[in-house]
Motif scaffolding. Structure first.
Motif, mmCIF file in Angstrom:
data_model
loop_
_atom_site.group_PDB
_atom_site.id
_atom_site.type_symbol
_atom_site.label_atom_id
_atom_site.label_comp_id
_atom_site.label_asym_id
_atom_site.label_seq_id
_atom_site.Cartn_x
_atom_site.Cartn_y
_atom_site.Cartn_z
ATOM 1 N N LEU A 182 0.864 -1.192 0.054
ATOM 2 C CA LEU A 182 0.162 -0.025 0.008
ATOM 3 C C LEU A 182 0.929 1.260 0.057
ATOM 4 O O LEU A 182 0.446 2.478 0.541
ATOM 5 C CB LEU A 182 -1.059 0.045 1.243
ATOM 6 C CG LEU A 182 -1.848 -1.122 1.212
ATOM 7 C CD1 LEU A 182 -2.920 -1.120 2.568
ATOM 8 C CD2 LEU A 182 -2.766 -1.270 0.010
ATOM 9 N N SER A 183 2.024 1.007 -0.597
ATOM 10 C CA SER A 183 2.994 2.255 -0.553
ATOM 11 C C SER A 183 2.986 2.966 -1.767
ATOM 12 O O SER A 183 3.352 4.146 -1.924
ATOM 13 C CB SER A 183 4.299 1.865 -0.471
ATOM 14 O OG SER A 183 4.733 1.253 -1.722
ATOM 15 N N GLY A 184 1.865 2.744 -2.749
ATOM 16 C CA GLY A 184 1.928 3.609 -3.954
ATOM 17 C C GLY A 184 1.082 4.999 -3.857
ATOM 18 O O GLY A 184 0.499 5.090 -2.476
ATOM 19 N N LEU A 185 1.254 5.896 -4.790
ATOM 20 C CA LEU A 185 0.827 7.217 -4.591
ATOM 21 C C LEU A 185 -0.639 7.071 -4.198
ATOM 22 O O LEU A 185 -1.331 8.168 -3.561
ATOM 23 C CB LEU A 185 1.195 7.941 -5.715
ATOM 24 C CG LEU A 185 2.461 8.329 -5.905
ATOM 25 C CD1 LEU A 185 2.885 8.868 -7.416
ATOM 26 C CD2 LEU A 185 3.274 9.005 -4.841
ATOM 27 N N HIS A 186 -1.196 6.074 -4.952
ATOM 28 C CA HIS A 186 -3.030 6.242 -4.847
ATOM 29 C C HIS A 186 -3.402 5.959 -3.544
ATOM 30 O O HIS A 186 -4.566 5.941 -3.326
ATOM 31 C CB HIS A 186 -3.412 5.271 -5.874
ATOM 32 C CG HIS A 186 -3.039 3.728 -5.673
ATOM 33 N ND1 HIS A 186 -1.734 3.582 -6.253
ATOM 34 C CD2 HIS A 186 -3.518 2.616 -5.265
ATOM 35 C CE1 HIS A 186 -1.597 2.135 -6.083
ATOM 36 N NE2 HIS A 186 -2.434 1.690 -5.364
ATOM 37 N N CYS A 187 -2.449 5.506 -2.650
ATOM 38 C CA CYS A 187 -2.866 4.971 -1.359
ATOM 39 C C CYS A 187 -2.088 5.971 -0.175
ATOM 40 O O CYS A 187 -2.642 5.980 1.168
ATOM 41 C CB CYS A 187 -2.340 3.578 -1.092
ATOM 42 S SG CYS A 187 -3.118 2.322 -1.662
ATOM 43 N N VAL A 212 -10.187 -0.965 0.966
ATOM 44 C CA VAL A 212 -11.773 -0.954 0.119
ATOM 45 C C VAL A 212 -11.548 0.117 -0.843
ATOM 46 O O VAL A 212 -12.265 -0.103 -1.886
ATOM 47 C CB VAL A 212 -12.781 -0.612 1.512
ATOM 48 C CG1 VAL A 212 -14.181 -0.504 0.724
ATOM 49 C CG2 VAL A 212 -12.704 -1.607 2.338
ATOM 50 N N TYR A 213 -11.009 1.318 -0.754
ATOM 51 C CA TYR A 213 -11.273 2.304 -1.420
ATOM 52 C C TYR A 213 -10.168 2.659 -2.507
ATOM 53 O O TYR A 213 -10.305 3.666 -3.378
ATOM 54 C CB TYR A 213 -11.868 3.518 -0.853
ATOM 55 C CG TYR A 213 -13.101 3.386 -0.221
ATOM 56 C CD1 TYR A 213 -14.445 3.083 -0.938
ATOM 57 C CD2 TYR A 213 -13.400 3.451 1.279
ATOM 58 C CE1 TYR A 213 -15.533 3.075 -0.283
ATOM 59 C CE2 TYR A 213 -14.581 3.263 1.763
ATOM 60 C CZ TYR A 213 -15.863 3.069 1.044
ATOM 61 O OH TYR A 213 -17.208 2.803 1.442
ATOM 62 N N SER A 214 -9.062 2.269 -2.152
ATOM 63 C CA SER A 214 -7.974 2.618 -2.897
ATOM 64 C C SER A 214 -7.183 1.466 -3.502
ATOM 65 O O SER A 214 -6.543 1.843 -4.785
ATOM 66 C CB SER A 214 -7.030 3.563 -2.163
ATOM 67 O OG SER A 214 -7.427 4.616 -1.387
ATOM 68 N N PRO A 252 -1.333 9.772 1.742
ATOM 69 C CA PRO A 252 -0.655 9.331 2.738
ATOM 70 C C PRO A 252 -1.818 7.971 3.489
ATOM 71 O O PRO A 252 -2.723 8.135 3.163
ATOM 72 C CB PRO A 252 -0.562 10.311 4.040
ATOM 73 C CG PRO A 252 -1.591 11.171 3.515
ATOM 74 C CD PRO A 252 -1.777 11.251 1.784
ATOM 75 N N LEU A 253 -1.131 6.984 4.158
ATOM 76 C CA LEU A 253 -1.882 6.049 4.592
ATOM 77 C C LEU A 253 -2.389 6.156 6.043
ATOM 78 O O LEU A 253 -1.911 5.721 6.914
ATOM 79 C CB LEU A 253 -0.892 4.652 4.308
ATOM 80 C CG LEU A 253 -1.612 3.267 4.597
ATOM 81 C CD1 LEU A 253 -2.562 3.186 3.581
ATOM 82 C CD2 LEU A 253 -0.737 2.172 4.360
#
Length: 455
Positions: free
Chosen positions: A382-387, A398-400, A389-390
């Motif tokens: 979950l380190s990608g830009l779309h996630c 669920v959403y990213s 800041p986490l």
């Protein structure tokens, strides 16, 4: 029947990962910096990282640092070989989809086509973190063999229409007797009458009797949308769900595909068999076909009926991506109920794993990363830009999250994908073989069809 890749008998250590804990009720939580210890295909322990892994053979170690381990996703309703028809039946009515496109194309299929389609589907599902799927299709032996060779877990229901005759019904039962429990337990079988409008009551009763005799469940399309329910009431005075009740299907135990046409009078019937009845919700297909209402998830859960997430076949859903499907479940249910607090991230994740496990009767084996469960583990990045800041990894799932965020997949303790590389499928050879078959499969000029859609 043979599994050319027997399950591992050694040990596996997934080291240093975060772990998604999915309880039977309540909020999901993230356990930080954990080791998952696997022995003989089962989870032996989940504990803070760094401890000894015990006696026995040396463990294969997966470095899970920076990754989140989640229970393998369950695709609770699909038709896996339909990936060969992906994108070939767009922007048409439901009737046109069946009668002009899909059922004519399916009349072209050979066992070899189904085998290639199933292998392509399995590769796609492994890449996206699906470790278990409930299939409903023709030539089920081909699908079972592919499941055995690729290492996935599946419940396979042979599609049966009454128009195919008594010999086809007998073949369905023979497949169940031969394959249930196959591939070292990774293949289970359900009986698969297509729907109450394509299978007559006598055949439904016969198949329900075989299911009870063999200790199997049934996987059937029913009350797929409200128009089907209204048509059933007009034609025979009963809803499709009441037909399942009257023919013994609910008593045998049923996974009902879609159920968008389930009405209030059906709920007490379903509640009576809630321990063995489930409904698979596949919202992308309903949106594409402009169908309303959606699966009544809130009412079903209130009645004690398990609800799971499915993709249906790729000819309608286009992908076998359960991340996409679970996201659409959450969004469409909030909108349908006009309640932003409904279908929380924890409830959605639970539906995709524990709900799917219960829908397939596998709740004692899969659906959670806990000691004693089979080791079906998906490591996500979950380190990608779309996630980022986490803030909340659960919300990101669920959403990213995307299928491409899946890095490593383990089923029954066996590594099927490691660091993004599939280990049980030769993808270039598979794609080349699939491409040679498509033109013949898509040709509908012959005028044949496996069935006529008129519910």
């Amino acid at each position: 029947m043979s599994d050319r890749t027997p399950p591992p008998t050694g040990r596996l250590l997934v080291s240093g990962c975060d772990v998604l804990r999915v309880p039977a009720q309540g909020e999901c939580e993230i356990l930080r910096a954990q080791d998952i210890v696997v022995a003989d295909g089962a989870i032996e322990d989940v504990r803070p990282t760094g401890g000894p892994i015990g006696s026995g053979p040396a463990a294969d170690v997966i470095d899970g640092r920076g990754l989140l381990a989640v229970p393998g996703l369950v695709n609770a309703h699909t038709h896996s070989p339909m990936v060969l028809m992906r994108g070939a039946a767009e922007d048409v009515t439901v009737e046109g989809w069946f009668n002009d496109r899909v059922w004519p194309m399916e009349s072209n299929l050979t066992p070899a086509d189904v085998r290639i389609g199933a292998r392509l589907a399995c590769a796609e599902m492994i890449r996206s973190g699906v470790t278990t799927f409930a299939d409903h299709y023709f030539f089920p032996e081909q699908i079972a063999e592919v499941v055995a060779e690729t290492g996935l877990r599946a419940d396979i229901a042979p599609t049966y229409f009454s128009s195919r005759g008594e010999a086809a019904l007998e073949d369905t039962v023979k497949f169940a007797e031969a394959w249930h429990g196959g591939a070292d337990g990774r293949v289970t079988v359900s009986l698969g009458p297509h729907a109450p409008y394509t299978v007559d009551d006598g055949d439904l009763r016969t198949l329900a009797g075989h299911a009870r005799r063999l200790g199997l469940r049934m996987h059937i399309h029913a009350a797929e949308h409200l128009e089907q329910t209204q048509s059933s009431l007009e034609r025979r005075g009963s809803t499709p769900i009441r037909v399942l009740h009257e023919t013994g299907v609910l008593e045998a135990g049923a996974l009902i595909a879609h159920g968008c046409g389930i009405v209030e009078d059906d709920l007490p019937l379903l509640a009576e068999y809630a321990d063995t009845t489930a409904v698979a919700c596949c919202p992308k297909v309903y949106l594409k076909h402009a169908l309303s209402p959606l699966t009544p998830v809130r009412d079903l859960l209130a009645a004690g009926v398990a609800v799971a997430v499915g993709t249906d076949g790729a000819a309608g859903h286009n992908t076998l991506d359960v991340w996409e499907a679970l996201r659409l479940v959450a969004l469409t249910q909030k909108q349908a109920e006009r309640d932003a607090t409904w279908m929380t991230v924890s409830d959605t994740l639970r539906m995709a794993v524990r709900g799917g496990a219960r829908a397939l009767g596998l709740q004692k084996e899969i659906g959670a990363l806990e000691p004693g469960m089979r080791a079906d583990i998906v490591l996500t990045d979950l380190s990608g830009l779309h996630c980022r800041p986490l803030h909340d990894p659960r919300a990101a799932l669920v959403y990213s999250a995307r299928a491409s965020d899946v890095r490593t997949v383990v089923v029954d303790g066996r590594i099927l994908m490691r660091d993004g590389r599939l280990l049980t499928v030769d993808v270039p050879a598979l794609l080349a073989e699939a491409d040679t078959r498509v033109a013949r499969i898509l040709d509908t000029s012959h005028g044949r069809a496996v069935q006529h859609y008129d519910p």
